[in-house]
Design a protein around this motif. Sequence first.
Motif, PDB file in Angstrom:
ATOM      1  N   GLN A   1     -13.081  15.310   4.091  1.00 31.69           N
ATOM      2  CA  GLN A   1     -12.959  13.903   5.064  1.00 31.69           C
ATOM      3  C   GLN A   1     -11.327  13.910   5.157  1.00 31.69           C
ATOM      4  OE1 GLN A   1     -13.803  10.104   3.058  1.00 31.69           O
ATOM      5  NE2 GLN A   1     -13.897   9.221   5.228  1.00 31.69           N
ATOM      6  N   ALA A   2     -10.527  14.323   4.170  1.00 30.38           N
ATOM      7  CA  ALA A   2      -8.970  14.347   4.480  1.00 30.38           C
ATOM      8  C   ALA A   2      -8.847  15.295   5.502  1.00 30.38           C
ATOM      9  CB  ALA A   2      -8.455  14.727   3.373  1.00 30.38           C
TER      10      ALA A   2
ATOM     11  N   LEU B   1      -9.389  15.508  -5.691  1.00 37.19           N
ATOM     12  CA  LEU B   1     -10.396  15.102  -4.623  1.00 37.19           C
ATOM     13  C   LEU B   1     -11.467  15.917  -4.998  1.00 37.19           C
ATOM     14  CD1 LEU B   1      -7.722  15.243  -1.753  1.00 37.19           C
ATOM     15  CD2 LEU B   1      -8.658  13.124  -3.096  1.00 37.19           C
TER      16      LEU B   1
ATOM     17  N   ILE C   1      -9.323  13.528   8.679  1.00 37.00           N
ATOM     18  CA  ILE C   1      -8.476  12.713   8.957  1.00 37.00           C
ATOM     19  C   ILE C   1      -7.233  13.322   9.503  1.00 37.00           C
ATOM     20  CG2 ILE C   1      -6.882  10.964   7.961  1.00 37.00           C
ATOM     21  CD1 ILE C   1      -9.244  10.123   6.257  1.00 37.00           C
TER      22      ILE C   1
ATOM     23  N   VAL D   1      -4.987   9.405  -1.714  1.00 35.12           N
ATOM     24  CA  VAL D   1      -5.885   8.080  -1.648  1.00 35.12           C
ATOM     25  C   VAL D   1      -4.643   7.014  -1.738  1.00 35.12           C
ATOM     26  CG1 VAL D   1      -7.534   6.604  -2.834  1.00 35.12           C
ATOM     27  CG2 VAL D   1      -8.078   9.199  -2.346  1.00 35.12           C
ATOM     28  N   VAL D   2      -4.846   6.084  -0.948  1.00 32.49           N
ATOM     29  CA  VAL D   2      -3.742   4.863  -1.249  1.00 32.49           C
ATOM     30  C   VAL D   2      -4.581   3.704  -1.751  1.00 32.49           C
ATOM     31  CG1 VAL D   2      -2.569   3.337   0.003  1.00 32.49           C
ATOM     32  CG2 VAL D   2      -2.582   5.313   0.827  1.00 32.49           C
TER      33      VAL D   2
ATOM     34  N   MET E   1       0.947  -1.137  -0.148  1.00 37.80           N
ATOM     35  CA  MET E   1       0.116   0.104   0.002  1.00 37.80           C
ATOM     36  C   MET E   1       0.859   1.380   0.060  1.00 37.80           C
ATOM     37  SD  MET E   1      -3.216  -0.720   2.120  1.00 37.80           S
ATOM     38  CE  MET E   1      -2.470  -1.085   3.887  1.00 37.80           C
ATOM     39  N   THR E   2       1.955   1.259  -0.799  1.00 32.03           N
ATOM     40  CA  THR E   2       2.779   2.425  -0.737  1.00 32.03           C
ATOM     41  C   THR E   2       2.382   3.410  -1.865  1.00 32.03           C
ATOM     42  OG1 THR E   2       4.127   0.955  -1.920  1.00 32.03           O
ATOM     43  CG2 THR E   2       4.656   1.367   0.249  1.00 32.03           C
ATOM     44  N   SER E   3       1.848   2.978  -2.975  1.00 32.51           N
ATOM     45  CA  SER E   3       1.900   3.961  -4.017  1.00 32.51           C
ATOM     46  C   SER E   3       0.702   4.884  -3.969  1.00 32.51           C
ATOM     47  CB  SER E   3       1.484   3.058  -5.382  1.00 32.51           C
ATOM     48  OG  SER E   3       0.228   2.435  -5.410  1.00 32.51           O
ATOM     49  N   GLN E   4       0.762   5.907  -4.292  1.00 32.56           N
ATOM     50  CA  GLN E   4      -0.381   6.924  -4.122  1.00 32.56           C
ATOM     51  C   GLN E   4      -0.612   7.806  -5.503  1.00 32.56           C
ATOM     52  OE1 GLN E   4       0.650   9.576  -1.039  1.00 32.56           O
ATOM     53  NE2 GLN E   4       0.597   7.901   0.455  1.00 32.56           N
ATOM     54  N   ASP E   5      -1.723   7.861  -5.858  1.00 36.78           N
ATOM     55  CA  ASP E   5      -2.096   8.658  -7.096  1.00 36.78           C
ATOM     56  C   ASP E   5      -2.511  10.239  -6.648  1.00 36.78           C
ATOM     57  OD1 ASP E   5      -2.975   5.972  -9.493  1.00 36.78           O
ATOM     58  OD2 ASP E   5      -1.798   6.081  -7.699  1.00 36.78           O
TER      59      ASP E   5
ATOM     60  N   PRO F   1      -8.676   6.218   1.465  1.00 42.75           N
ATOM     61  CA  PRO F   1      -8.325   7.769   1.796  1.00 42.75           C
ATOM     62  C   PRO F   1      -7.629   8.023   2.949  1.00 42.75           C
ATOM     63  CG  PRO F   1     -10.872   7.384   2.151  1.00 42.75           C
ATOM     64  CD  PRO F   1     -10.144   6.085   1.946  1.00 42.75           C
ATOM     65  N   THR F   2      -6.490   8.679   2.815  1.00 44.71           N
ATOM     66  CA  THR F   2      -5.677   8.982   4.073  1.00 44.71           C
ATOM     67  C   THR F   2      -5.326  10.386   3.971  1.00 44.71           C
ATOM     68  OG1 THR F   2      -3.467   8.743   2.991  1.00 44.71           O
ATOM     69  CG2 THR F   2      -4.679   6.747   4.148  1.00 44.71           C
TER      70      THR F   2
ATOM     71  N   GLU G   1      -9.401   1.145  -2.433  1.00 41.56           N
ATOM     72  CA  GLU G   1      -8.530   2.294  -1.806  1.00 41.56           C
ATOM     73  C   GLU G   1      -8.859   2.728  -0.450  1.00 41.56           C
ATOM     74  OE1 GLU G   1      -9.586   4.791  -5.239  1.00 41.56           O
ATOM     75  OE2 GLU G   1     -11.289   5.929  -3.827  1.00 41.56           O
TER      76      GLU G   1
END
Lengths: 310, 580
Positions: free
Chosen positions: A16-17, A9, A20, B22-23, A1-5, B17-18, B15
């Motif tokens: 939501q971010a 948003l 968080i 998004v991971v 779970m390392t890659s991020q795109d 969301p963080t 996915e």
Amino acid sequence: MTSQDNVPLTRAQIRQAKRIKRFDNPWMNPKLIWGAGLLLGIIFLGIIGRFIWDLDLVFTGSSPLKLPPLGFENLRGQSGVIDHPIGTDGGGRDLLALIIVGAPNTLFVGLLASFIGMSIGIFLGFSAGFLGGRTDDVIRVGADVMITIPPLLILVVFQSAFGDVTLTMMALLIAGFVWQSPTRLIRAQVLSMKQSGYVQMAQLSGASTGHIMFREMMPNLVPYLFGSFIASVTTSIVTAVGLEVLGLGPQRIPTLGRTIYEAINAGALIQNLWWWWGIPTLLLAVIFIGLLLINLGLDEVSNPRLRKLS
Amino acid sequence: MTDKPVLTLRDLSIEFPTPTGVVQAVKNLDLTIQKGRRVGFIGESGSGKTTTALAVMQMLAEPGRIAGGTIDLAGIDVLSLTEEEMRQTRLSRIAYIPQGAMNSLNPVMRIEPQMWDGIIAHEGNMDRAELKRRSDEALISVGLPVHTADLYPHELSGGMKQRVCIAMGIILNPDLIIADEPTSALDVVTQRQVMQTLKDIQKKIGSGLILIGHDMGLMAQSVDELAVLKDGELVEHGTVQQILEAPKHPYTKDLISSVPLVGGDSFLNPDRAAAAPARDSKEPLLRFENVRKNYGAVTALHPMSFTLQGDTPQIISIVGQSGSGKSTMGSIMLGFNPPSEGRVLFEGQDIQAMSQGQSLEFRKNVQAVFQDPYACFNPFYRVNHALKFPFKKFGLAESEAHTQRAMEDACAAVGLDPDLVLQRYPHQLSGGQRQRLIVARALMLSPKLLIADEPVSMVDASLRASILANIYDLKDKYGISILYITHDLATAYHVSDYVMVLFKGHVVEAGPPKEVIGAPQHPYTQLLIDSIPWPDLHRSWGDGRQDWDPAKKEAEAAKAGAVYRGDVQGFDLAKAATLG
């Protein structure tokens, strides 16, 4: 779970971010902030009040009797005056001055008692957890026995024997009843931490007992210590106010509990002098709600499972 | 629906969301599982294998969500089911066998009512006799005696608990069983038994099976097809035969080569040899004198004597199952645990009766690498605290810059980038990185003796070989003697100069690894070696052979005397006359 795109948003996602993100820094907890705000408000009232209000008005007979707060009328038809904005009591004392002096006093007793109690608790808890054996037995049994004794009973006897006591004296007496649960809590934490990998690593590194206790274990205990501290402040204030309302607190120093005691004693309830007992009660409620919020907030800080994305 | 696939995943993406974006945990996964097939999901932690399985069950942890694709379970579109329909589907059509069986059973309920819960929730109330018949049938089918039903979870062993979980999973004859590392917490011997049970029962009810894991050896012995996942992508999919014989993706090749084989090529290059650090004492480095350890009435370690001279660096392996007393030996050597009888001497000094100065000297010279890299760092400090503090404490540091240089050199020696790791907090590093840091720490302090207690059992399989190579380098390049405590005979075979096999606190077989592990003579050693799964398709590991009976072997082992297979220079094990 390392890659991020870097997908753009939507607005809901951004919101939501943000939530968080707040969740990421546990100390930015709304409960914690509100609770601390309420308590700081009380302290602030005490500090500012000392500069802008005449504190001599706490003495008996310094003001007219039984005046209502601004905008109200008492049974005699007198209305409130600007000189005494939240009214006066049956002994001719200004309520605002009483509160400016009394509320910080109440808080002070709670904080001091709790501080002393926690210090004892940390010392005994670490000793019991670390040394083990006979020391542990004595401390554990001692704390267990003390937990079963109802504090108010003993304190009533003490206070009535002493007659007049100072605030510090009262805090000391109460401290004798708030060290038990921190002791047990810290002992349990120390016992489990003693087995943890990093403590063993520190032992391998030739660390002294003092280093292990205060440099390796203590920092990880901070959330627990804070929580426990706030809980015992609450207990201490409840105990102190309980004694004061019974008329067993300091006789010459204004506190919130003493004001309520005098109001009850002078029949404020049947004379409909609601501001006399009502305002100190309201302030006590603010203090307790503040403490409760801080405690709930700290719970969420130290126990991430309680944190929710809401 | 006999010929329809049990599970079809089409273009599945998941996915999370963080705060930092998004991971994507799973990316465009396509996979079909036919009825009666066993499919292994293999990959490192974080590769998305468990996430995929949970998505099939619609049990993704918040805030994870399925971003795209379809999941088709024997004709049902799982994603369109309502909460209630999904609840009905779980267990009756998909069963999930969790990783930690010990935590999945309710400790205050007997086994029987826990098994009934599932039946009642799906089929409504029925009479006790019928419930009892079905739960007994399920227990028998996983090879447990019927009276297990009346026991509480704490009365069962780990293997039995895992079988109870399997029994619960198959009680409603599901179409698909998902087993999430079902044996990762079990011993090798128990692992083989449980896997055999799982395969038998799957064959019997003819369902599909997804086996999640990271151990290529176990996979090779247990499944028909393999799906290799890396960073949420399916990098390779095919039959076990195809993948083992001709892996295409470099990651798959890595996974296969990371499994050490007994007798196979070594993953180490033992050409170099360093001399041991000069010692000013003529006394042996470490000496056990009739050391015995009791816990209450239980004897964890029977009297044992040995001498490790320490003039030439050596790796002594101590091998055994959990409960064999091997970790007890480790903590006695470190002085954390006083022996009940006997003495442990370090350079002629009893380690339980040392002055403060001697104690510091002992600590400086005897270091350890523990099993759990996650617990070894204080979460409050940056990781360099763990390296810096002992370095200064033992008076090795000359200046701040010297300490920094020593840390950087040690990191580089174990293959870590010092700029990247030293300033981090422990939770920001992976298990493998942390364990390497602990090895780097040992390297910085250059002790005379290192006790490595299961140093690689908690890190990802693909990293094990390289971390072991780091540890091996400590002996080879820096001349540190090592006591390697492990349950893994294959790695012990490669790294050690001398092996001791421990069984219930006794040494049962000891000698050079080529003999002890390469050609075991004691029944217990044979049992252990038979139980290791390794990627060799022609080995009959979990094929339901009935002649493989660990209980019988263990009984034999208890009776057989210890076997000594020759000595090596510098290590002297006192031979016990007979087993008590």
